[in-house]
Structures are given as structure tokens and as C-alpha cells.
Design a protein around this motif. Structure first.
Motif, PDB file in Angstrom:
ATOM      1  N   THR A  39      63.795   4.812  64.424  1.00 47.89           N
ATOM      2  CA  THR A  39      64.001   5.279  63.604  1.00 47.89           C
ATOM      3  C   THR A  39      63.318   6.489  62.904  1.00 47.89           C
ATOM      4  O   THR A  39      61.745   7.131  63.806  1.00 47.89           O
ATOM      5  CB  THR A  39      63.357   4.572  62.215  1.00 47.89           C
ATOM      6  OG1 THR A  39      64.444   3.122  62.262  1.00 47.89           O
ATOM      7  CG2 THR A  39      63.342   5.040  60.605  1.00 47.89           C
ATOM      8  N   PRO A  40      64.126   7.874  62.389  1.00 45.75           N
ATOM      9  CA  PRO A  40      62.941   9.111  62.382  1.00 45.75           C
ATOM     10  C   PRO A  40      61.596   8.776  62.278  1.00 45.75           C
ATOM     11  O   PRO A  40      61.425   8.382  61.117  1.00 45.75           O
ATOM     12  CB  PRO A  40      63.914  10.361  61.905  1.00 45.75           C
ATOM     13  CG  PRO A  40      65.244   8.896  61.574  1.00 45.75           C
ATOM     14  CD  PRO A  40      65.499   7.931  61.814  1.00 45.75           C
ATOM     15  N   TYR A 142      71.923  11.659  59.099  1.00 48.13           N
ATOM     16  CA  TYR A 142      70.729  12.086  60.127  1.00 48.13           C
ATOM     17  C   TYR A 142      69.861  11.095  60.715  1.00 48.13           C
ATOM     18  O   TYR A 142      69.856  11.420  61.858  1.00 48.13           O
ATOM     19  CB  TYR A 142      70.079  13.178  58.856  1.00 48.13           C
ATOM     20  CG  TYR A 142      68.387  13.068  60.057  1.00 48.13           C
ATOM     21  CD1 TYR A 142      68.310  14.108  61.223  1.00 48.13           C
ATOM     22  CD2 TYR A 142      67.143  12.459  59.953  1.00 48.13           C
ATOM     23  CE1 TYR A 142      67.503  14.478  61.493  1.00 48.13           C
ATOM     24  CE2 TYR A 142      66.371  12.878  60.138  1.00 48.13           C
ATOM     25  CZ  TYR A 142      65.801  14.123  61.075  1.00 48.13           C
ATOM     26  OH  TYR A 142      65.212  13.461  61.800  1.00 48.13           O
ATOM     27  N   ILE A 143      69.305   9.982  59.985  1.00 48.12           N
ATOM     28  CA  ILE A 143      69.432   8.768  60.025  1.00 48.12           C
ATOM     29  C   ILE A 143      69.970   8.306  61.150  1.00 48.12           C
ATOM     30  O   ILE A 143      69.253   7.669  62.357  1.00 48.12           O
ATOM     31  CB  ILE A 143      68.823   8.106  58.942  1.00 48.12           C
ATOM     32  CG1 ILE A 143      67.179   8.477  58.309  1.00 48.12           C
ATOM     33  CG2 ILE A 143      68.138   6.479  59.586  1.00 48.12           C
ATOM     34  CD1 ILE A 143      67.819   7.651  56.742  1.00 48.12           C
ATOM     35  N   ASP A 145      72.334   9.285  63.372  1.00 52.79           N
ATOM     36  CA  ASP A 145      72.352  10.409  64.338  1.00 52.79           C
ATOM     37  C   ASP A 145      71.425   9.966  65.173  1.00 52.79           C
ATOM     38  O   ASP A 145      71.107   9.928  66.524  1.00 52.79           O
ATOM     39  CB  ASP A 145      72.459  12.006  63.889  1.00 52.79           C
ATOM     40  CG  ASP A 145      74.049  11.494  63.303  1.00 52.79           C
ATOM     41  OD1 ASP A 145      74.757  10.915  63.632  1.00 52.79           O
ATOM     42  OD2 ASP A 145      74.099  12.565  62.889  1.00 52.79           O
ATOM     43  N   TYR A 146      70.058  10.286  64.901  1.00 52.23           N
ATOM     44  CA  TYR A 146      68.725   9.728  65.318  1.00 52.23           C
ATOM     45  C   TYR A 146      68.630   8.343  65.795  1.00 52.23           C
ATOM     46  O   TYR A 146      68.190   8.757  67.200  1.00 52.23           O
ATOM     47  CB  TYR A 146      67.350  10.377  64.243  1.00 52.23           C
ATOM     48  CG  TYR A 146      66.317   9.895  64.831  1.00 52.23           C
ATOM     49  CD1 TYR A 146      65.666  11.511  65.043  1.00 52.23           C
ATOM     50  CD2 TYR A 146      65.764   8.949  65.565  1.00 52.23           C
ATOM     51  CE1 TYR A 146      64.045  11.069  65.580  1.00 52.23           C
ATOM     52  CE2 TYR A 146      64.447   8.494  65.670  1.00 52.23           C
ATOM     53  CZ  TYR A 146      64.603   9.845  66.416  1.00 52.23           C
ATOM     54  OH  TYR A 146      62.576   9.728  66.798  1.00 52.23           O
ATOM     55  N   ARG A 147      69.634   7.967  64.994  1.00 52.16           N
ATOM     56  CA  ARG A 147      69.083   6.247  65.733  1.00 52.16           C
ATOM     57  C   ARG A 147      70.123   6.433  66.920  1.00 52.16           C
ATOM     58  O   ARG A 147      69.178   5.354  68.317  1.00 52.16           O
ATOM     59  CB  ARG A 147      69.363   5.515  64.663  1.00 52.16           C
ATOM     60  CG  ARG A 147      69.616   4.455  65.122  1.00 52.16           C
ATOM     61  CD  ARG A 147      70.222   3.533  63.831  1.00 52.16           C
ATOM     62  NE  ARG A 147      70.867   1.810  64.184  1.00 52.16           N
ATOM     63  CZ  ARG A 147      70.705   1.334  63.547  1.00 52.16           C
ATOM     64  NH1 ARG A 147      69.240   1.402  62.185  1.00 52.16           N
ATOM     65  NH2 ARG A 147      70.458  -0.356  63.874  1.00 52.16           N
ATOM     66  N   LYS A 149      70.918   8.700  69.355  1.00 52.68           N
ATOM     67  CA  LYS A 149      70.050   9.387  70.286  1.00 52.68           C
ATOM     68  C   LYS A 149      68.848   8.170  71.007  1.00 52.68           C
ATOM     69  O   LYS A 149      68.684   8.400  72.073  1.00 52.68           O
ATOM     70  CB  LYS A 149      69.671  10.479  69.479  1.00 52.68           C
ATOM     71  CG  LYS A 149      68.865  11.567  71.171  1.00 52.68           C
ATOM     72  CD  LYS A 149      68.487  13.009  70.694  1.00 52.68           C
ATOM     73  CE  LYS A 149      68.221  13.435  71.350  1.00 52.68           C
ATOM     74  NZ  LYS A 149      67.687  13.186  73.082  1.00 52.68           N
ATOM     75  N   ALA A 150      68.433   7.123  69.979  1.00 56.70           N
ATOM     76  CA  ALA A 150      66.641   6.988  70.198  1.00 56.70           C
ATOM     77  C   ALA A 150      68.048   5.277  71.552  1.00 56.70           C
ATOM     78  O   ALA A 150      66.753   6.025  72.148  1.00 56.70           O
ATOM     79  CB  ALA A 150      66.214   6.781  69.175  1.00 56.70           C
TER      80      ALA A 150
END
Length: 158
Positions: A39-40, A142-143, A145-147, A149-150
Motif C-alpha cells: 500500500t502506498p 494510483y493505489i 498501480d502502486y500495489r 509494482k510493489a
């Protein structure tokens, strides 16, 4: 006479293919503590359910996070638990009028897994809440997409 206001249901979908066997991917997602990892950081996401969380149908998980500077409490229930194929978490209390998140894991072959997320959500305060959907849609994109990548980075580093 009753007046019913129907809130629009919105759907967010994401998919990610990993060069990792399905059991290993499912194991990662079955550990609720990994939610904080993917999570960002600006959301200050924190699981507040005490102790180790045993994931199964009926498990309740409480979170705390900040969204646009507002502190929020969120409670979800695992409503479907079918290892290693899928699970569903549903918001019982939180910022959405509806939040149903289905996580699906498909073995492409022995060493490749397709992760699919489908979130069906409704915004509060209909119909006014739906006016803010363009903002919420952007934030959720955004959340997630971040997830992705993480999750990719986590398995790339293993």
C-alpha cells in the motif's frame, strides 16, 4: 411513498502476470501483514487487528489509514476463501457504500501465475458522492498501480 436513490456501482480491474508458482503467490496474499507492504506509504495504512490474523471465511480485519489527510477506520470480512484460487474481502465499515474485492489466482503453467483484482465499489452520499468519482477513480488507479509494482518488486527480489 418511498424514494430510492440507486448508487452507481463502479468496477476496477487489474491483472498482473508473475513468473512465480501459484502456491507461493497465494501464500503472500494470504498473509494480511503484506497489505501494509503493498500500500502506498502516504496512506499510512496500518492493520489494527491484534495478533496474527488467520485468513479464512469469516475473518474480520480492522485497518486505519489516512486519505487526503482524513483519518479513516475500515473493517473488512473475508467472505470467500478458496486457496489457492481466490478470496474475496468485503467492507463492513469504511469509506465506501460498497467495497467487494475479489482476488483471483490462475496458474498459467507450473511457474507462472496470473493475479486478477476486481473491485466493485459504490461511493457514499448518492447521488452527490458519484460526482467525486473522477477523483476516487484516479486515486484507486494510483493505489492499484502502486500495489502491482510493489508485488512485482517483492517477487523480483526473492
Amino acid at each position: 411513498m418511498r424514494i430510492y436513490i440507486r448508487m452507481a456501482e463502479h468496477i476496477l480491474k487489474r491483472s498482473l502476470e508473475l513468473g512465480v508458482p501459484r502456491p507461493e503467490v497465494f501464500q503472500f496474499f494470504s498473509d494480511a501483514a503484506n497489505l501494509e507492504r503493498i500500500t502506498p506509504p502516504e496512506l499510512s495504512f496500518k492493520i489494527v487487528t491484534p495478533g496474527k490474523i488467520e485468513m479464512r471465511c469469516g475473518t474480520l480485519i480492522d485497518y486505519r489509514l489516512n486519505l487526503r489527510g482524513l483519518p479513516l477506520k475500515w473493517r473488512t470480512e473475508i467472505s470467500v476463501w478458496e486457496p489457492p484460487n481466490q478470496f474475496v474481502d468485503q467492507q463492513l465499515f469504511g469509506p465506501y457504500a460498497q467495497w467487494i474485492h475479489r482476488h483471483t489466482f490462475t496458474a498459467i503453467d507450473r511457474d507462472r501465475t496470473l493475479i486478477e483484482d476486481e473491485v466493485r465499489y459504490r461511493l457514499p452520499l448518492a447521488p452527490l458522492g458519484d460526482l467525486a468519482h473522477f477523483i476516487v477513480k484516479r486515486e484507486l488507479a494510483y493505489i492499484f498501480d502502486y500495489r502491482q509494482k510493489a508485488v512485482s518488486d517483492y517477487f523480483a527480489g526473492k
